[in-house]
Design a protein around this motif. Structure first.
Motif, short mmCIF file in Angstrom:
data_model
loop_
_atom_site.label_atom_id
_atom_site.label_comp_id
_atom_site.label_asym_id
_atom_site.label_seq_id
_atom_site.Cartn_x
_atom_site.Cartn_y
_atom_site.Cartn_z
N LYS A 178 38.66 53.54 24.23
CA LYS A 178 39.91 52.78 24.16
C LYS A 178 41.04 53.64 24.71
O LYS A 178 41.14 54.82 24.41
CB LYS A 178 40.22 52.37 22.72
N GLY A 179 41.89 53.00 25.53
CA GLY A 179 43.02 53.71 26.13
C GLY A 179 42.70 54.36 27.46
O GLY A 179 43.59 54.90 28.12
N LYS A 180 41.44 54.33 27.88
CA LYS A 180 41.03 54.86 29.18
C LYS A 180 40.46 53.73 30.03
O LYS A 180 39.95 52.74 29.49
CB LYS A 180 39.95 55.94 29.04
N LYS A 181 40.49 53.93 31.32
CA LYS A 181 39.77 53.02 32.20
C LYS A 181 38.30 53.41 32.14
O LYS A 181 37.96 54.57 31.88
CB LYS A 181 40.31 53.11 33.62
N ASN A 192 29.38 37.77 33.42
CA ASN A 192 29.62 36.39 32.99
C ASN A 192 31.08 36.19 32.60
O ASN A 192 31.56 36.78 31.63
CB ASN A 192 28.70 36.06 31.80
N LYS A 193 31.78 35.34 33.35
CA LYS A 193 33.20 35.09 33.10
C LYS A 193 33.46 34.58 31.68
O LYS A 193 34.52 34.84 31.11
CB LYS A 193 33.75 34.09 34.12
N ASP A 194 32.51 33.86 31.10
CA ASP A 194 32.68 33.38 29.73
C ASP A 194 32.86 34.53 28.75
O ASP A 194 33.46 34.36 27.69
CB ASP A 194 31.47 32.54 29.28
N TYR A 195 32.36 35.70 29.08
CA TYR A 195 32.49 36.87 28.22
C TYR A 195 33.59 37.82 28.67
O TYR A 195 34.37 38.31 27.87
CB TYR A 195 31.16 37.64 28.13
N ASN A 196 33.63 38.12 29.98
CA ASN A 196 34.59 39.12 30.48
C ASN A 196 35.95 38.53 30.83
O ASN A 196 36.89 39.27 31.06
CB ASN A 196 34.00 39.91 31.66
N HIS A 197 36.05 37.21 30.91
CA HIS A 197 37.31 36.50 31.18
C HIS A 197 37.96 36.89 32.50
O HIS A 197 39.16 36.75 32.67
CB HIS A 197 38.30 36.66 30.02
N TYR A 198 37.17 37.41 33.42
CA TYR A 198 37.70 37.79 34.73
C TYR A 198 36.98 37.04 35.84
O TYR A 198 37.59 36.30 36.59
CB TYR A 198 37.56 39.31 34.92
N LYS A 199 35.67 37.25 35.93
CA LYS A 199 34.91 36.67 37.03
C LYS A 199 33.42 36.76 36.74
O LYS A 199 32.96 37.75 36.19
CB LYS A 199 35.24 37.47 38.30
N LYS A 249 42.89 48.37 28.37
CA LYS A 249 42.87 47.37 27.29
C LYS A 249 41.47 46.78 27.09
O LYS A 249 41.30 45.87 26.28
CB LYS A 249 43.85 46.25 27.60
N GLY A 250 40.50 47.24 27.88
CA GLY A 250 39.14 46.73 27.75
C GLY A 250 38.87 45.48 28.57
O GLY A 250 37.86 44.81 28.37
N GLU A 251 39.74 45.20 29.54
CA GLU A 251 39.59 44.01 30.38
C GLU A 251 38.96 44.38 31.71
O GLU A 251 39.38 45.35 32.36
CB GLU A 251 40.97 43.38 30.64
N LEU A 252 37.97 43.60 32.12
CA LEU A 252 37.39 43.77 33.45
C LEU A 252 38.45 43.39 34.47
O LEU A 252 39.04 42.30 34.38
CB LEU A 252 36.14 42.91 33.61
N VAL A 253 38.74 44.28 35.42
CA VAL A 253 39.81 44.02 36.38
C VAL A 253 39.38 44.11 37.85
O VAL A 253 40.11 43.68 38.73
CB VAL A 253 41.03 44.96 36.15
N ALA A 254 38.21 44.68 38.12
CA ALA A 254 37.77 44.80 39.51
C ALA A 254 36.27 45.01 39.57
O ALA A 254 35.67 45.59 38.66
CB ALA A 254 38.48 45.97 40.21
N ILE A 255 35.69 44.53 40.66
CA ILE A 255 34.27 44.73 40.96
C ILE A 255 34.20 45.26 42.38
O ILE A 255 34.80 44.69 43.30
CB ILE A 255 33.48 43.41 40.83
N PHE A 256 33.49 46.37 42.56
CA PHE A 256 33.35 46.99 43.87
C PHE A 256 31.88 46.99 44.28
O PHE A 256 31.01 47.31 43.48
CB PHE A 256 33.87 48.43 43.84
N VAL A 266 39.43 51.86 45.27
CA VAL A 266 38.98 52.33 43.95
C VAL A 266 40.03 53.28 43.37
O VAL A 266 40.43 53.13 42.20
CB VAL A 266 37.60 53.03 44.04
N ILE A 267 40.51 54.20 44.16
CA ILE A 267 41.52 55.16 43.70
C ILE A 267 42.78 54.43 43.27
O ILE A 267 43.35 54.71 42.21
CB ILE A 267 41.85 56.21 44.80
#
Length: 179
Positions: free
Chosen positions: A44-47, A132-139, A155-162, A173-174
């Motif tokens: 928590k508090g880290k990416k 699964n977007k139903d779980y990660n609420h992103y994509k 905050k624990g939110e998925l924000v990007a996929i590479f 990424v950086i």
């Protein structure tokens, strides 16, 4: 024809998750490569950058870049590697063999999970959450190959996929890490 289409859908797309999948990345505890437990609530508090890895893949040299990224940003980023053997049997080794390979060849010091499946019927719950977007609420996504990367914010939110081809040192990424 219909049965062939259903076969390919089953083969290439993630099945519906089974059982309870945690609602937050912080609810996951996974087995570590050396028998330890990786508790995501500690991050928590880290990416968090989650990467499915393999020892016999053309992208395997990315371990070096992942380790450099981890060393540079370890105050704000944790990388968690998930060895998997889902793509052309490119991770055939045991957990002990994988651990030895990572240490000897790339000096990996970031957390490595025990070998799992990242797609198909036996997809690990953490990858059910990631894809699964139903779980990660992103994509919703599917893991296309080894070294695909999922970035989770503080905050624990998925924000990007590479993609696998995107190196850990890539400016995108950086930039996402430094945001």
């Amino acid at each position: 024809m219909l049965s062939m289409m259903l076969f390919f859908k089953f083969l290439f797309f993630a099945p519906a998750p089974k059982g309870d999948v945690p609602t937050s990345i912080y609810d996951f505890k996974v087995a570590g490569l050396t028998g330890n437990t990786i508790d995501f609530s500690q991050f928590k508090g880290k990416k968090i950058l989650i990467v499915n890895t393999a020892s016999k893949c053309g992208f395997t040299p990315q371990y070096k870049d992942l380790e450099a990224l981890y060393e540079k940003y370890k105050d704000k980023l944790v990388i968690v590697g998930f060895p998997s053997n889902n793509f052309l049997w490119q991770e055939p080794g045991s957990n002990d063999e994988i651990n030895s390979f990572c240490e000897k060849n790339y000096g990996v010091s970031f957390p490595m999970a025990a070998k799992i499946s990242v797609k198909g019927r036996d997809m690990a719950p953490v990858y059910q959450w990631l894809t699964n977007k139903d779980y990660n609420h992103y994509k919703s996504s599917s893991v296309k190959w080894n070294f695909q990367k999922y970035l989770i914010n503080e905050k624990g939110e998925l924000v990007a996929i590479f993609s696998s081809a995107t190196k850990p040192s890539d400016p995108d990424v950086i930039s996402a890490i430094e945001k």
